[in-house]
Scaffold this motif. Structure first.
Motif, PDB file in Angstrom:
ATOM      1  N   SER A   1      -4.029 -24.789   5.352  1.00 23.23           N
ATOM      2  CA  SER A   1      -4.567 -23.401   4.828  1.00 23.23           C
ATOM      3  C   SER A   1      -5.952 -23.676   4.420  1.00 23.23           C
ATOM      4  N   SER A   2      -6.771 -22.720   3.984  1.00 22.98           N
ATOM      5  CA  SER A   2      -7.884 -22.604   3.694  1.00 22.98           C
ATOM      6  C   SER A   2      -7.898 -22.766   2.285  1.00 22.98           C
ATOM      7  N   ASP A   3      -7.092 -23.068   1.124  1.00 23.00           N
ATOM      8  CA  ASP A   3      -7.060 -23.248   0.007  1.00 23.00           C
ATOM      9  C   ASP A   3      -7.986 -24.110  -0.573  1.00 23.00           C
ATOM     10  N   GLU A   4      -8.808 -23.783  -1.421  1.00 27.16           N
ATOM     11  CA  GLU A   4      -9.846 -24.546  -1.892  1.00 27.16           C
ATOM     12  C   GLU A   4      -9.636 -25.960  -2.390  1.00 27.16           C
ATOM     13  N   ARG A   5      -8.424 -26.290  -3.177  1.00 30.71           N
ATOM     14  CA  ARG A   5      -7.876 -27.573  -3.373  1.00 30.71           C
ATOM     15  C   ARG A   5      -7.310 -28.380  -2.349  1.00 30.71           C
ATOM     16  N   GLY A   6      -7.300 -27.651  -1.266  1.00 28.35           N
ATOM     17  CA  GLY A   6      -6.632 -28.249  -0.121  1.00 28.35           C
ATOM     18  C   GLY A   6      -5.385 -28.767  -0.049  1.00 28.35           C
ATOM     19  N   ILE A   7      -4.525 -28.017  -0.793  1.00 28.27           N
ATOM     20  CA  ILE A   7      -3.045 -28.109  -0.887  1.00 28.27           C
ATOM     21  C   ILE A   7      -2.298 -26.982  -0.231  1.00 28.27           C
ATOM     22  N   ASP A   8      -1.213 -27.219   0.354  1.00 22.30           N
ATOM     23  CA  ASP A   8      -0.326 -26.309   1.140  1.00 22.30           C
ATOM     24  C   ASP A   8       0.857 -26.297   0.697  1.00 22.30           C
ATOM     25  N   VAL A   9       1.775 -25.362   1.269  1.00 18.56           N
ATOM     26  CA  VAL A   9       3.475 -25.289   1.220  1.00 18.56           C
ATOM     27  C   VAL A   9       3.652 -25.943   2.311  1.00 18.56           C
ATOM     28  N   ALA A  10       4.918 -26.429   2.491  1.00 17.04           N
ATOM     29  CA  ALA A  10       5.700 -26.995   3.570  1.00 17.04           C
ATOM     30  C   ALA A  10       7.289 -26.687   3.506  1.00 17.04           C
ATOM     31  N   LEU A  11       7.988 -27.069   4.527  1.00 14.26           N
ATOM     32  CA  LEU A  11       9.128 -27.005   4.428  1.00 14.26           C
ATOM     33  C   LEU A  11       9.888 -28.239   5.122  1.00 14.26           C
ATOM     34  N   LEU A  12      10.785 -29.136   4.294  1.00  9.78           N
ATOM     35  CA  LEU A  12      11.418 -30.149   4.922  1.00  9.78           C
ATOM     36  C   LEU A  12      12.955 -29.558   5.566  1.00  9.78           C
ATOM     37  N   TYR A  13      13.438 -30.132   6.493  1.00 12.28           N
ATOM     38  CA  TYR A  13      14.660 -29.957   7.037  1.00 12.28           C
ATOM     39  C   TYR A  13      15.135 -30.821   7.728  1.00 12.28           C
ATOM     40  N   LYS A  14      16.513 -30.813   7.771  1.00 15.37           N
ATOM     41  CA  LYS A  14      17.442 -31.806   8.435  1.00 15.37           C
ATOM     42  C   LYS A  14      17.838 -31.087   9.726  1.00 15.37           C
ATOM     43  N   ASP A  15      17.117 -31.601  10.857  1.00 23.23           N
ATOM     44  CA  ASP A  15      16.930 -30.778  12.153  1.00 23.23           C
ATOM     45  C   ASP A  15      18.368 -31.365  13.050  1.00 23.23           C
ATOM     46  N   ASP A  16      19.460 -32.058  12.434  1.00 17.44           N
ATOM     47  CA  ASP A  16      20.615 -31.943  13.107  1.00 17.44           C
ATOM     48  C   ASP A  16      21.612 -30.851  12.355  1.00 17.44           C
ATOM     49  N   ILE A  17      21.159 -30.052  11.300  1.00 19.24           N
ATOM     50  CA  ILE A  17      21.738 -28.975  10.693  1.00 19.24           C
ATOM     51  C   ILE A  17      21.126 -27.804  10.733  1.00 19.24           C
ATOM     52  N   PHE A  18      19.744 -27.763  10.573  1.00 21.59           N
ATOM     53  CA  PHE A  18      19.042 -26.267  10.677  1.00 21.59           C
ATOM     54  C   PHE A  18      18.288 -26.639  11.701  1.00 21.59           C
ATOM     55  N   GLU A  19      18.405 -25.754  12.785  1.00 18.53           N
ATOM     56  CA  GLU A  19      17.726 -25.725  14.180  1.00 18.53           C
ATOM     57  C   GLU A  19      16.308 -24.648  14.037  1.00 18.53           C
ATOM     58  N   VAL A  20      15.142 -25.313  13.789  1.00 19.86           N
ATOM     59  CA  VAL A  20      13.993 -24.499  13.975  1.00 19.86           C
ATOM     60  C   VAL A  20      13.584 -23.704  15.293  1.00 19.86           C
ATOM     61  N   GLU A  21      13.545 -22.318  15.112  1.00 18.98           N
ATOM     62  CA  GLU A  21      13.514 -21.361  16.169  1.00 18.98           C
ATOM     63  C   GLU A  21      12.004 -21.107  16.307  1.00 18.98           C
ATOM     64  N   HIS A  22      11.388 -20.618  15.141  1.00 21.93           N
ATOM     65  CA  HIS A  22      10.078 -20.333  15.266  1.00 21.93           C
ATOM     66  C   HIS A  22       9.372 -20.565  13.739  1.00 21.93           C
ATOM     67  N   SER A  23       8.099 -20.583  13.768  1.00 18.82           N
ATOM     68  CA  SER A  23       7.221 -20.596  12.587  1.00 18.82           C
ATOM     69  C   SER A  23       5.865 -19.979  12.646  1.00 18.82           C
ATOM     70  N   ASP A  24       5.527 -19.643  11.165  1.00 19.62           N
ATOM     71  CA  ASP A  24       4.213 -18.989  11.416  1.00 19.62           C
ATOM     72  C   ASP A  24       3.688 -18.888  10.170  1.00 19.62           C
ATOM     73  N   THR A  25       2.426 -18.627   9.977  1.00 21.02           N
ATOM     74  CA  THR A  25       1.704 -18.783   8.727  1.00 21.02           C
ATOM     75  C   THR A  25       0.744 -17.307   8.336  1.00 21.02           C
ATOM     76  N   PHE A  26       0.769 -17.134   6.958  1.00 24.36           N
ATOM     77  CA  PHE A  26       0.244 -15.827   6.668  1.00 24.36           C
ATOM     78  C   PHE A  26      -0.833 -16.105   5.591  1.00 24.36           C
ATOM     79  N   SER A  27      -1.937 -15.444   5.778  1.00 24.79           N
ATOM     80  CA  SER A  27      -2.955 -15.552   4.580  1.00 24.79           C
ATOM     81  C   SER A  27      -2.811 -14.397   3.838  1.00 24.79           C
ATOM     82  N   ILE A  28      -3.353 -14.679   2.618  1.00 25.22           N
ATOM     83  CA  ILE A  28      -3.332 -13.406   1.555  1.00 25.22           C
ATOM     84  C   ILE A  28      -4.995 -13.264   1.204  1.00 25.22           C
ATOM     85  N   TYR A  29      -5.305 -11.942   1.614  1.00 26.08           N
ATOM     86  CA  TYR A  29      -6.630 -11.654   1.548  1.00 26.08           C
ATOM     87  C   TYR A  29      -7.158 -11.128   0.089  1.00 26.08           C
TER      88      TYR A  29
END
Length: 316
Positions: A103-131
């Motif tokens: 992201s464009s955060d001034e401190r250079g920190i972001d959020v993320a998601l850890l997941y066990k891909d044998d249990i949770f199957e990711v189908e889609h991801s996206d990111t949204f900015s707050i103006y």
């Protein structure tokens, strides 16, 4: 003898400044370098990875015998630290994967998601900015909101991970930023429901607001979410402590269809703060508060200034 009902633990953890030791000219990471006043060395970095990994592997209640299937994170610098985290000694056997966007955060920190891909199957991801704009009318950059959609126990769920603007300049003075973030979350959920009216939705994060604050009530009411942490929070229980008062800025909310056992293979069971004694200051003035990595510039060698939070879902 009856079989034990399957449960999934879903967690969120603000891990307090997980930076690597390499200078990134595109972000404000100068405090977290070996040459800085904080002396953020490789030894300290790998100690932090080991400790955070140990916590993540244990999050849950007394009946939990597996690490969480999904863990939202706040305050990660980049993909490298996530890769190092999931391959650290306490997590390497858990087979976590991750979703992360810069992201464009001034401190250079972001959020993320850890997941066990044998249990949770990711189908889609996206990111949204707050103006946001500052007092001069210039763009004020903050952490993006992360959306991850995938299948858990055969059901598609949407997970929205947040780290809203802090109260550093004052609670009232910064409230408009968190209201803006709440409105963005509502917009994301509205879009999801237009395509999938019965979608199960989980909203997690460090919201920098308590359950009874305006921003939290806005997403709860407008998006028909349930916040189980309203009843978890008390004078003695929270996810962080400021001026010897417990706040609960870390929440996991979810759509009310998680209560409908008839149409769902996943249903809500419980929610709690993971505040085990090993994560706290052992003695002194701040006994019982989160055991931090740093206090100011002084290295303490702890975990984070936040406790993790979690919910358990029962699977049928």
């Amino acid at each position: 003898m009856t079989n034990k009902q399957k449960q999934y633990t879903i967690a969120f953890y603000n891990i307090e400044n997980l930076f690597d030791t390499v200078n990134d000219p595109m972000s404000d990471d100068d405090d977290f370098l070996p040459t800085s006043r904080k002396r953020w060395t490789k030894k300290r970095y790998y100690n932090k990875l080991r400790k955070i990994g140990s916590v993540i592997s244990k999050i849950g209640n007394d009946d939990s015998d597996e690490a969480p299937v999904i863990v939202g994170l706040a305050e990660v610098e980049n993909k490298l630290v996530l890769s190092d985290l999931i391959s650290s000694e306490n997590l390497r056997d858990e087979d976590y994967n991750y979703v992360h966007y810069n992201s464009s955060d001034e401190r250079g920190i972001d959020v993320a998601l850890l997941y066990k891909d044998d249990i949770f199957e990711v189908e889609h991801s996206d990111t949204f900015s707050i103006y946001l704009e500052n007092e001069e009318g210039l763009r004020d950059y903050t952490r993006d909101i992360l959306l991850v959609q995938g299948k858990l126990n055969g059901e598609t769920i949407s997970i929205i991970v947040n780290h809203w603007s802090s109260r550093r300049e004052g609670k009232k003075e910064t409230e408009y930023k968190r209201i803006a973030a709440a409105e963005k979350v509502n917009s994301i959920i509205n879009t999801i429901k237009e395509d999938s009216p019965n979608m199960k939705i989980i909203v997690m994060g460090d919201f920098n607001d308590n359950p009874n604050n305006n921003s939290m009530e806005l997403i709860e009411k407008e998006s028909s979410l349930f916040n189980p942490f309203k009843t978890v929070w008390s004078r003695d229980v929270g996810s962080l402590n400021h001026n010897f008062q417990w706040n609960l800025f870390d929440h996991i909310l979810f759509s009310i269809n998680f209560f409908d056992n008839n149409i769902s293979s996943l249903s809500f069971d419980e929610a709690d703060v993971f505040d085990v004694k090993s994560l706290t200051q052992y003695h002194g003035k701040y006994k019982g508060q989160p055991f931090r990595t740093y206090v100011g510039k002084k290295y303490k060698g702890g975990y984070s200034d936040h406790f993790p939070v979690f919910i358990n879902l029962k699977a049928s």
